[in-house]
Design a protein around this motif. Structure first.
Motif, PDB file in Angstrom:
ATOM      1  N   ALA A  74       0.900  -1.327   0.035  1.00 49.06           N
ATOM      2  CA  ALA A  74      -0.053  -0.049   0.113  1.00 49.06           C
ATOM      3  C   ALA A  74       0.806   1.380   0.009  1.00 49.06           C
ATOM      4  CB  ALA A  74      -0.819  -0.055   1.048  1.00 49.06           C
ATOM      5  N   LEU A  75       2.015   1.217   0.920  1.00 53.95           N
ATOM      6  CA  LEU A  75       2.826   2.322   0.718  1.00 53.95           C
ATOM      7  C   LEU A  75       3.480   2.671  -0.654  1.00 53.95           C
ATOM      8  CD1 LEU A  75       4.113   4.732   2.222  1.00 53.95           C
ATOM      9  CD2 LEU A  75       5.830   2.942   3.055  1.00 53.95           C
ATOM     10  N   ALA A  76       3.712   1.409  -1.260  1.00 56.26           N
ATOM     11  CA  ALA A  76       4.323   1.686  -2.531  1.00 56.26           C
ATOM     12  C   ALA A  76       3.382   2.296  -3.570  1.00 56.26           C
ATOM     13  CB  ALA A  76       4.952   0.092  -3.228  1.00 56.26           C
ATOM     14  N   MET A  77       2.172   1.861  -3.375  1.00 49.29           N
ATOM     15  CA  MET A  77       1.234   2.585  -4.099  1.00 49.29           C
ATOM     16  C   MET A  77       1.106   3.982  -3.757  1.00 49.29           C
ATOM     17  SD  MET A  77      -0.159   0.472  -6.517  1.00 49.29           S
ATOM     18  CE  MET A  77      -1.729   1.135  -6.992  1.00 49.29           C
ATOM     19  N   LEU A  78       0.964   4.383  -2.612  1.00 51.85           N
ATOM     20  CA  LEU A  78       0.755   5.827  -2.295  1.00 51.85           C
ATOM     21  C   LEU A  78       2.115   6.584  -2.750  1.00 51.85           C
ATOM     22  CD1 LEU A  78      -0.478   5.356   1.403  1.00 51.85           C
ATOM     23  CD2 LEU A  78      -1.890   6.224  -0.633  1.00 51.85           C
ATOM     24  N   THR A  79       3.124   6.101  -2.739  1.00 49.09           N
ATOM     25  CA  THR A  79       4.154   6.944  -3.473  1.00 49.09           C
ATOM     26  C   THR A  79       4.219   6.939  -4.906  1.00 49.09           C
ATOM     27  OG1 THR A  79       5.647   4.947  -4.113  1.00 49.09           O
ATOM     28  CG2 THR A  79       5.917   5.840  -1.822  1.00 49.09           C
ATOM     29  N   LEU A  80       3.623   6.265  -5.624  1.00 47.24           N
ATOM     30  CA  LEU A  80       3.020   6.419  -6.907  1.00 47.24           C
ATOM     31  C   LEU A  80       2.057   7.468  -7.122  1.00 47.24           C
ATOM     32  CD1 LEU A  80       3.178   2.718  -8.506  1.00 47.24           C
ATOM     33  CD2 LEU A  80       4.904   4.402  -8.698  1.00 47.24           C
ATOM     34  N   HIS A 163      -0.540  -9.186  -5.698  1.00 48.10           N
ATOM     35  CA  HIS A 163      -0.504  -9.484  -7.125  1.00 48.10           C
ATOM     36  C   HIS A 163      -0.993  -8.444  -7.989  1.00 48.10           C
ATOM     37  CE1 HIS A 163       0.503 -13.608  -5.631  1.00 48.10           C
ATOM     38  NE2 HIS A 163       0.895 -13.895  -6.734  1.00 48.10           N
ATOM     39  N   LEU A 164      -2.447  -7.883  -7.408  1.00 45.20           N
ATOM     40  CA  LEU A 164      -3.304  -7.072  -8.134  1.00 45.20           C
ATOM     41  C   LEU A 164      -2.362  -5.773  -8.094  1.00 45.20           C
ATOM     42  CD1 LEU A 164      -6.558  -8.008  -6.790  1.00 45.20           C
ATOM     43  CD2 LEU A 164      -5.993  -8.364  -9.150  1.00 45.20           C
ATOM     44  N   LEU A 165      -2.036  -5.341  -7.096  1.00 44.04           N
ATOM     45  CA  LEU A 165      -1.453  -4.085  -6.922  1.00 44.04           C
ATOM     46  C   LEU A 165      -0.016  -4.008  -7.425  1.00 44.04           C
ATOM     47  CD1 LEU A 165      -2.536  -2.894  -3.258  1.00 44.04           C
ATOM     48  CD2 LEU A 165      -3.574  -2.127  -5.714  1.00 44.04           C
ATOM     49  N   GLY A 166       0.836  -5.130  -7.372  1.00 50.83           N
ATOM     50  CA  GLY A 166       2.031  -5.431  -7.904  1.00 50.83           C
ATOM     51  C   GLY A 166       2.040  -5.059  -9.201  1.00 50.83           C
ATOM     52  N   GLU A 167       0.994  -5.750  -9.885  1.00 46.39           N
ATOM     53  CA  GLU A 167       0.967  -5.561 -11.579  1.00 46.39           C
ATOM     54  C   GLU A 167       0.781  -4.110 -11.880  1.00 46.39           C
ATOM     55  OE1 GLU A 167       1.094  -7.342 -15.519  1.00 46.39           O
ATOM     56  OE2 GLU A 167       1.983  -7.830 -13.328  1.00 46.39           O
ATOM     57  N   ILE A 168       0.075  -3.539 -11.249  1.00 44.23           N
ATOM     58  CA  ILE A 168      -0.027  -1.939 -11.442  1.00 44.23           C
ATOM     59  C   ILE A 168       1.178  -1.411 -11.184  1.00 44.23           C
ATOM     60  CG2 ILE A 168      -1.217   0.181 -10.493  1.00 44.23           C
ATOM     61  CD1 ILE A 168      -3.665  -1.280  -9.733  1.00 44.23           C
ATOM     62  N   VAL A 169       1.878  -1.593 -10.325  1.00 43.38           N
ATOM     63  CA  VAL A 169       3.229  -1.074  -9.981  1.00 43.38           C
ATOM     64  C   VAL A 169       4.164  -1.378 -11.256  1.00 43.38           C
ATOM     65  CG1 VAL A 169       5.422  -1.417  -8.453  1.00 43.38           C
ATOM     66  CG2 VAL A 169       3.160  -1.127  -7.416  1.00 43.38           C
ATOM     67  N   ARG A 170       4.152  -2.558 -11.617  1.00 44.06           N
ATOM     68  CA  ARG A 170       4.891  -3.023 -12.849  1.00 44.06           C
ATOM     69  C   ARG A 170       4.849  -2.244 -14.154  1.00 44.06           C
ATOM     70  NH1 ARG A 170       5.460  -6.642 -16.835  1.00 44.06           N
ATOM     71  NH2 ARG A 170       3.554  -7.377 -16.613  1.00 44.06           N
ATOM     72  N   ARG A 171       3.355  -2.116 -14.144  1.00 40.26           N
ATOM     73  CA  ARG A 171       2.793  -1.619 -15.466  1.00 40.26           C
ATOM     74  C   ARG A 171       3.221  -0.055 -15.622  1.00 40.26           C
ATOM     75  NH1 ARG A 171      -0.381  -4.649 -19.103  1.00 40.26           N
ATOM     76  NH2 ARG A 171      -0.300  -6.648 -18.219  1.00 40.26           N
ATOM     77  N   VAL A 172       3.316   0.523 -14.234  1.00 40.51           N
ATOM     78  CA  VAL A 172       3.510   2.155 -14.287  1.00 40.51           C
ATOM     79  C   VAL A 172       4.918   2.421 -14.160  1.00 40.51           C
ATOM     80  CG1 VAL A 172       3.210   3.995 -12.956  1.00 40.51           C
ATOM     81  CG2 VAL A 172       1.261   2.628 -13.161  1.00 40.51           C
ATOM     82  N   THR A 173       5.844   1.551 -13.711  1.00 43.49           N
ATOM     83  CA  THR A 173       7.218   1.691 -13.354  1.00 43.49           C
ATOM     84  C   THR A 173       8.084   0.944 -14.216  1.00 43.49           C
ATOM     85  OG1 THR A 173       7.624   0.232 -11.608  1.00 43.49           O
ATOM     86  CG2 THR A 173       6.588   2.408 -10.856  1.00 43.49           C
ATOM     87  N   GLY A 174       7.714  -0.172 -14.640  1.00 43.75           N
ATOM     88  CA  GLY A 174       8.616  -1.172 -15.296  1.00 43.75           C
ATOM     89  C   GLY A 174       9.456  -1.802 -14.430  1.00 43.75           C
ATOM     90  N   ARG A 175       9.246  -1.700 -13.276  1.00 45.10           N
ATOM     91  CA  ARG A 175       9.770  -2.459 -12.277  1.00 45.10           C
ATOM     92  C   ARG A 175       8.815  -3.484 -11.486  1.00 45.10           C
ATOM     93  NH1 ARG A 175      12.986   2.256  -8.923  1.00 45.10           N
ATOM     94  NH2 ARG A 175      11.257   3.406  -9.795  1.00 45.10           N
ATOM     95  N   LEU A 251       5.359 -11.989  -3.440  1.00 50.38           N
ATOM     96  CA  LEU A 251       3.973 -11.985  -2.827  1.00 50.38           C
ATOM     97  C   LEU A 251       3.746 -10.938  -2.130  1.00 50.38           C
ATOM     98  CD1 LEU A 251       4.093 -15.589  -1.668  1.00 50.38           C
ATOM     99  CD2 LEU A 251       3.564 -14.990  -4.141  1.00 50.38           C
ATOM    100  N   GLY A 252       3.210  -9.789  -2.760  1.00 48.99           N
ATOM    101  CA  GLY A 252       3.144  -8.632  -2.131  1.00 48.99           C
ATOM    102  C   GLY A 252       1.971  -8.722  -1.084  1.00 48.99           C
TER     103      GLY A 252
END
Length: 378
Positions: A74-80, A163-175, A251-252
């Motif tokens: 969640a914190l990772a998402m909030l930084t995005l 998995h759901l949020l991690g995929e958003i992170v990956r799509r947005v950041t490439g990481r 496994l986020g």
């Protein structure tokens, strides 16, 4: 039983309770940390890192913290959000187009962050090991239909939220989520925190002791209900956390490896207004998003009253009376680990352990430690 580390004298009673739990065997090994506006009031640990009691739990022991990992994600998402790369009110499909299938085109990012998306697990057949394949497991989530109307109620996304949020992170950041947390959270803050775990750290991981079986009689539950479908897709196996395959996976929602000191410092970002020792990750407006209530209902999966903001739970006295009913956000992991943030006080509390307590939400141990801490700080 010796309790190691330092604590302000106000916490002598906490130290005694902790020592008694270690002495009685209620705890095997554990750690507790408290940060108040940047001052470390408590940083204690004790017990053993393995069932055979051949390894002491030491200052740098780390452990799988189960769903406390969700707070990290969640914190990772909030930084995005802070960087303008993600809008919580946008559909998930804005960032992950394949997700707009089978009635999910209107599922918003905040729905996933608050467990209200309707996608709280995987359609069967699906086993724990299937989670380790990020590409295939996220593709399956993108393809399936929600199990209830998105946005209408919470149903705890027990194993798949990462998995759901991690995929958003990956799509947005490439990481990957693992890379992003390492480079944008743990690295800048200097915290001993990782999603998954590196081979070089194998020898300092505490062994997980599984709890008694979940107190759920599936013979009495509608197998088409979100509760049954979530807990059976996949069926949780606490012993899996002791395997190399689990540790190397991303496994986020489940496999953060860290300790109480690192969690308290990391989440003091929220409690201290977004900045820690010159490292700013969030602004006040982004922190305020956490407290936008998204649901308050008997959770469709956990079966108890819960209240969710965006990314974190908010106080619900009926279920967790030891969490004061004020401006607080928190979550914890299976077996009892937790981190609690008090932005109005600048206070952050964290507790981790390896002997998992029974139940689904919190534990008597975590409740006792939080109560002692709050009594000490006044």
């Amino acid at each position: 039983m010796t309790v190691h580390g330092d604590a302000d004298p106000r916490f002598d009673r906490l130290r005694e309770v902790f020592a008694a739990n270690l002495e009685s065997g209620e705890e095997l090994g554990a750690a507790i940390a408290v940060d108040l506006a940047g001052e470390t009031l408590v940083d204690v640990w004790g017990g053993h890192a393995d069932v055979a009691r051949t390894r002491a739990w030491d200052r740098d022991t780390i452990v799988n913290v189960w769903s406390t990992t969700k707070e990290v994600t969640a914190l990772a998402m909030l930084t995005l959000v802070e960087r303008g790369l993600v809008d919580v009110d946008e559909p998930v499909a804005t960032y992950w187009p394949e997700f707009a299938k089978n009635g999910k085109e209107d599922v918003l990012v905040r729905h996933v962050m608050s467990h209200t998306s309707g996608v709280s697990g995987w359609d069967q057949p699906f086993v724990v090991e299937d989670m380790y394949d990020r590409e295939e497991s996220t593709a399956r989530l993108a393809a399936q239909a929600p199990w209830w109307e998105p946005g209408t109620a919470s149903g705890y996304h027990a194993m798949n939220q990462g998995h759901l949020l991690g995929e958003i992170v990956r799509r947005v950041t490439g990481r990957t989520l693992t890379q992003y947390v390492a480079e944008e959270i743990a690295g800048p803050l200097g915290t001993d925190l990782q999603i998954g775990e590196k081979e070089q750290d194998d020898d300092r991981i505490a062994e997980i002791v599984p709890p008694p079986p979940l107190p759920i009689d599936f013979s009495q539950i509608d197998l088409e209900s979100p509760m049954a479908r979530t807990f059976m897709g996949p069926i949780a196996d606490a012993a899996a956390a002791n395997t190399i395959a689990w540790r190397r996976a991303e496994l986020g929602a489940l496999n953060g490896h860290t300790n109480a000191r690192a969690l308290a410092r990391t989440f003091s970002v929220v409690s201290r207004g977004g900045e820690v020792d010159g490292v700013r990750l969030l602004s006040k407006s982004t922190i305020d998003l956490i407290f936008r209530e998204q649901s308050r209902n008997v959770d469709l999966v956990l079966g108890v009253p819960l209240r969710f903001g965006i990314g974190f739970a908010l106080p619900e006295p009926e279920t967790l009376p030891y969490i004061p009913d004020e401006r607080i956000c928190f979550w914890g992991g299976w077996g009892g680990s937790l981190t609690v943030m008090f932005p109005d006080r600048g206070l952050t509390i964290s507790y981790v352990m390896n002997k998992m307590a029974p139940g689904i939400i919190g534990s008597e141990r975590s409740a006792g430690y939080v109560s002692e801490i709050l009594a000490a700080v006044g």
